[in-house]
Design an enzyme around this catalytic site. Structure first.
Site, short mmCIF file in Angstrom:
data_model
loop_
_atom_site.label_atom_id
_atom_site.label_comp_id
_atom_site.label_asym_id
_atom_site.label_seq_id
_atom_site.Cartn_x
_atom_site.Cartn_y
_atom_site.Cartn_z
N ASN A 196 2.42 4.99 1.15
CA ASN A 196 2.83 5.49 2.47
C ASN A 196 1.61 5.93 3.26
O ASN A 196 0.72 6.57 2.71
CB ASN A 196 3.76 6.70 2.32
CG ASN A 196 5.11 6.30 1.79
OD1 ASN A 196 5.53 5.18 1.97
ND2 ASN A 196 5.77 7.22 1.12
N GLY A 197 1.58 5.58 4.54
CA GLY A 197 0.46 6.00 5.39
C GLY A 197 -0.77 5.11 5.25
O GLY A 197 -1.82 5.43 5.80
N GLY A 221 -1.17 2.10 6.47
CA GLY A 221 -1.44 1.33 7.69
C GLY A 221 -0.65 0.04 7.80
O GLY A 221 -0.95 -0.81 8.63
N LYS A 222 0.39 -0.11 6.98
CA LYS A 222 1.16 -1.36 6.97
C LYS A 222 1.93 -1.56 8.28
O LYS A 222 1.83 -2.60 8.92
CB LYS A 222 2.16 -1.37 5.79
CG LYS A 222 1.51 -1.17 4.42
CD LYS A 222 2.52 -1.31 3.30
CE LYS A 222 3.58 -0.24 3.30
NZ LYS A 222 3.10 1.13 3.02
N SER A 223 2.71 -0.52 8.65
CA SER A 223 3.52 -0.66 9.88
C SER A 223 2.64 -0.76 11.11
O SER A 223 2.98 -1.47 12.07
CB SER A 223 4.48 0.52 10.02
OG SER A 223 5.35 0.55 8.92
N GLY A 249 0.85 -1.19 0.00
CA GLY A 249 0.00 0.00 0.00
C GLY A 249 0.88 1.23 0.00
O GLY A 249 2.07 1.14 0.33
N GLU A 301 9.37 -3.86 5.50
CA GLU A 301 10.33 -3.31 4.53
C GLU A 301 11.75 -3.83 4.75
O GLU A 301 12.69 -3.07 5.01
CB GLU A 301 10.29 -1.79 4.58
CG GLU A 301 8.89 -1.27 4.37
CD GLU A 301 8.85 0.16 3.88
OE1 GLU A 301 9.76 0.54 3.14
OE2 GLU A 301 7.91 0.88 4.25
#
Lengths: 284, 317
Positions: B67-68, B70-72, B65, B190
C-alpha cells in the site's frame, strides 16, 4: 469512432440522456407520479408565500399582485430550465462532483469536458414539472395584466430567461472552482450559492431594498438578475437606470470569469491531484 | 534494495513507456509553533520517484507493491488524470494529458473501487450508454457485447439495475462495459478486490483469454500475488515509488530465495516443520526421527516471501 464533433453528435448525446431519463421515469408508474407531484407541490409552495403577501397588501415593492405573479413565474421557469438542462448527476452542482473525486469518471470518456457537461444534465421528462409551473404562471399573470405582447417581447422573454439560466450556472461553476483546491470544504458550495442564497432571494421583489443592498444583488451576488430585474424590464419598468441589455453583458462577463477560474482549477486538479495527503482532500 | 531486472522491449511495439517519471505529493505537517500554524510546513511525498519502464504490445504486466507504493498513481498518470512532476509518459504513442480524447478511445480503464455503471439503470442501459458516448460502431459493439455476455456470464443479470447487483456481478459488468469499445490497452486497478473465488476465477480466465486471443495489452495491479502470477507473465514491483523488481515470476521466486521446508507428521498426530537448503542434510535429519507417519515437502509461497520483503522495506501503509 471518429474524432469529429458536430451538432449531430451533440444532439445524439442529448437524445441518449433524454431516453435514459424517460426510461428512469417510466420504470415505475407510482414513482413517476410521485416525482411529478413532488415537483409541482414543492414549486408552488415555495412561491405561494410572496404571492399571498402581495395579494393581501395589494402589491409589494411597487409591483402589483399580477406583476409579482409574473416575476414568480419567471423565477420558476428559470429554475425549471436549469433542472431540464443541467439537472442530472450534479452537472449544475459541479462542486459535488469535484469534491467527491468523481470528475475522474468524466476524464475517462473520449469527449471534451464541456460536451459532457452540456449533455449529461439533460432531464427533459423528470425535470419538467417546475418548468411547466413556471410557464403556466407566466401565462396566467399575462392574462391578469391584460397584456397581449408582440413577437419581440416573447423573444426578449426568451433571451432574459436564457441569460438568467446561464447566470445561475456560471455562478455555480465560478464558485465550484474552489472545490478543485479544497474538495471537502467546498463540496457543497454550489448548492449553498444556488439553492440557499440566490434561488430564494430571486423570489422577492427586490425594489423594497435600499440601494446599498440592491446594487450588490445585481452585481456581486446577482440574485436580482434571476427574476426581479428582467421582470421589471419586461413589464416596462426598468430599474436602477441600468441598460436593458445589462443582464446579457453581466452574464457574458461572469462566464468569461467562470471559464477562466474553472480551467485554472482543472489544471491544478490534474497537476496536484486531490489525494489523501491534501489538507481537505477527498472524503473517501 | 532488491534485485532489479531490466526488461528490454522493442520500441516499435511499445504500448506504455515511462521515462524518469516522478510524481510528488505534499503533506502538511502538524504545527509545533505559531509560526508553523501561520505558515504550515509541507513534506514532500514521492509517490513515484524516477520510474522508468516500458510495456510491449500484447504483454500482460502485473504491477504490484505494498500500500502506498505508487500503483494507483501510475494508473492515473497513464490515463491522463494526473500529470507527472517530472519525466515523460507515453501510452500507445500518445501523451495521456495532451491527447486524452483519442487515447481514451483506445484504452480501457477500470478502478476496482469505483463505479462506471449507471446505478439506477439496468446493465444493458449502461452498455448502450457506452456505445453512444464512445461512438462504438455497431459491428464492434455487437461482437464485444456477445463476447462479454457469454464469457463473463453477464446475461442472467443483464436487465437488472446496477445498484441491485452483488459485488462479483458488478465487477463482471464493469469489466464487460470497459471492453465494449475493444481497447488495445487495459489498465486495471485491483479488479479482483473483495471478490469471492468464483468471481475471481471468471475474471482471471477472461483476462487471460483476452490477452492470448486478441493480444490486448494488460496492466493489472493487485495485492493478491496468486492472482497476479496466474494472469501475468511479467511482474513489476514498486517500493516507495521506485521500481524494485522487473522480470518474470520465476526470476522473482529465485530472487526472493524462497525457503524450502519439510512438514513431518508423527504417528501421535504432532507436526514439525523443518526448513532446509541441503536435501542431503535434511534426509540425514529425517532418518534420525522416530514415529514418522508422513512427510510433505513444500516451498514458501510467493505471498509469504513478498510479505517478508514488504516488511523489510517498511513501506508506508
Amino acid at each position: 469512432m471518429g474524432d469529429k464533433l458536430s451538432l449531430r453528435r451533440v444532439f445524439g448525446l442529448l437524445a441518449l440522456y433524454a431516453r435514459m431519463d424517460l426510461d428512469w421515469l417510466l420504470r415505475d408508474a407510482k414513482l413517476s407520479l410521485l416525482d411529478a407531484a413532488n415537483g409541482l407541490i414543492a414549486c408552488l409552495s415555495s412561491l405561494s408565500g410572496v404571492f399571498l403577501l402581495a395579494w393581501r397588501f395589494g402589491g409589494v415593492g411597487g409591483l402589483s399582485p399580477w406583476q409579482i405573479l409574473f416575476m414568480l413565474g419567471f423565477t420558476a421557469t428559470v429554475a425549471g430550465l436549469c433542472m431540464v438542462f443541467f439537472g442530472s448527476n450534479n452537472v449544475a452542482h459541479i462542486s459535488r462532483r469535484i469534491g467527491r473525486g468523481q470528475l475522474d469518471h468524466m476524464l475517462l470518456q473520449p469527449l471534451p469536458l464541456w460536451l459532457q457537461l452540456i449533455a449529461e444534465g439533460f432531464l427533459p421528462f423528470s425535470g419538467c414539472p417546475r418548468l411547466l409551473v413556471g410557464l403556466g404562471l407566466v401565462l396566467w399573470s399575462l392574462r391578469g395584466l391584460e397584456l397581449s405582447p408582440g413577437w419581440f417581447w416573447w423573444l426578449s422573454l426568451a433571451g432574459y430567461l436564457a441569460c438568467a439560466v446561464l447566470c445561475l450556472v456560471g455562478l455555480s461553476y465560478l464558485w465550484s472552482a474552489l472545490a478543485f483546491r479544497w474538495p471537502v470544504a467546498f463540496e457543497e458550495i454550489s448548492s449553498v450559492v444556488i439553492d440557499e442564497i440566490c434561488g430564494p432571494l430571486s423570489q422577492y421583489p427586490l425594489s423594497i431594498l435600499p440601494p446599498a443592498l440592491l446594487w450588490p444583488l445585481v452585481s456581486i451576488l446577482p440574485a436580482g438578475l434571476l427574476a426581479w430585474f428582467p421582470s421589471c424590464i419586461l413589464l416596462g419598468r426598468p430599474p436602477l437606470g441600468l441598460p436593458e441589455l445589462y443582464p446579457l453583458f453581466f452574464t457574458l462577463g461572469l462566464w468569461a470569469l467562470a471559464i477562466f477560474t474553472f480551467r485554472k482549477g482543472l489544471l491544478y486538479y490534474v497537476h496536484y491531484g486531490s489525494n489523501r495527503y491534501t489538507q481537505g482532500g477527498h472524503r473517501n | 534494495m532488491f534485485t532489479t531486472v531490466q526488461t528490454v522491449t522493442p520500441k516499435a511495439g511499445t504500448a506504455i513507456e515511462l521515462r524518469a517519471v516522478s510524481k510528488h505529493f505534499y503533506q502538511r505537517q502538524p504545527a509545533k509553533s505559531l509560526a508553523d500554524w501561520l505558515s504550515p510546513k509541507r513534506r514532500q511525498i514521492p509517490a513515484l520517484d524516477d520510474v522508468s519502464f516500458s510495456v510491449a504490445r500484447g504483454e500482460f504486466l502485473a504491477y504490484a507493491g505494498p500500500n502506498g507504493a505508487g500503483k494507483s498513481t501510475t494508473i492515473k498518470l497513464l490515463s491522463g488524470m494526473l500529470t507527472p512532476t517530472t519525466g515523460e509518459v507515453t501510452v500507445l504513442g500518445l501523451s495521456p494529458l495532451k491527447e486524452r480524447i483519442p487515447l481514451m478511445r483506445r484504452v480501457g480503464v477500470l478502478f476496482g473501487n469505483r463505479r462506471e455503471l449507471w446505478s439506477d439503470h439496468p446493465v444493458s442501459a449502461s452498455f448502450r450508454w457506452k456505445r453512444e458516448v464512445w461512438g462504438v460502431p455497431k459491428a464492434v459493439f455487437d461482437e464485444m457485447e456477445s463476447l462479454v455476455l457469454e464469457l463473463l456470464d453477464i446475461r442472467p443479470f443483464y436487465q437488472t439495475l446496477a445498484r441491485e447487483l452483488s459485488l462479483g456481478q458488478r465487477m463482471r459488468a464493469e469489466l464487460g462495459m470497459m471492453l465494449l469499445h475493444r481497447p488495445e490497452l487495459i489498465l486495471l486497478d485491483e479488479p479482483t478486490l473483495g471478490l469471492d473465488v468464483l468471481a475471481k476465477r471468471q475474471i482471471i480466465a477472461f483476462l487471460k483469454e483476452l490477452n492470448e486471443r486478441d493480444q490486448t495489452t494488460i496492466l493489472v495491479t493487485s495485492h493478491d500475488m496468486d492472482d497476479l502470477e496466474e494472469m501475468a507473465r511479467r511482474i513489476l514491483l514498486l517500493s516507495n515509488g521506485k521500481v524494485a523488481f522487473d522480470g518474470d515470476f520465476s526470476a522473482l521466486r529465485g530472487a526472493l530465495k524462497l525457503g524450502k521446508k519439510a512438514l513431518v507428521r508423527f504417528r501421535n498426530q504432532s507436526l514439525r516443520e523443518i526448513p532446509y537448503d541441503d536435501i542431503g542434510a535434511l534426509l540425514q535429519e529425517l532418518s534420525a526421527l522416530e514415529g514418522v507417519a508422513e512427510i510433505e515437502f513444500a516451498q514458501n509461497s510467493l505471498e509469504e516471501g513478498l510479505a517478508d520483503l514488504f516488511s523489510s522495506w517498511k513501506a508506508p501503509s
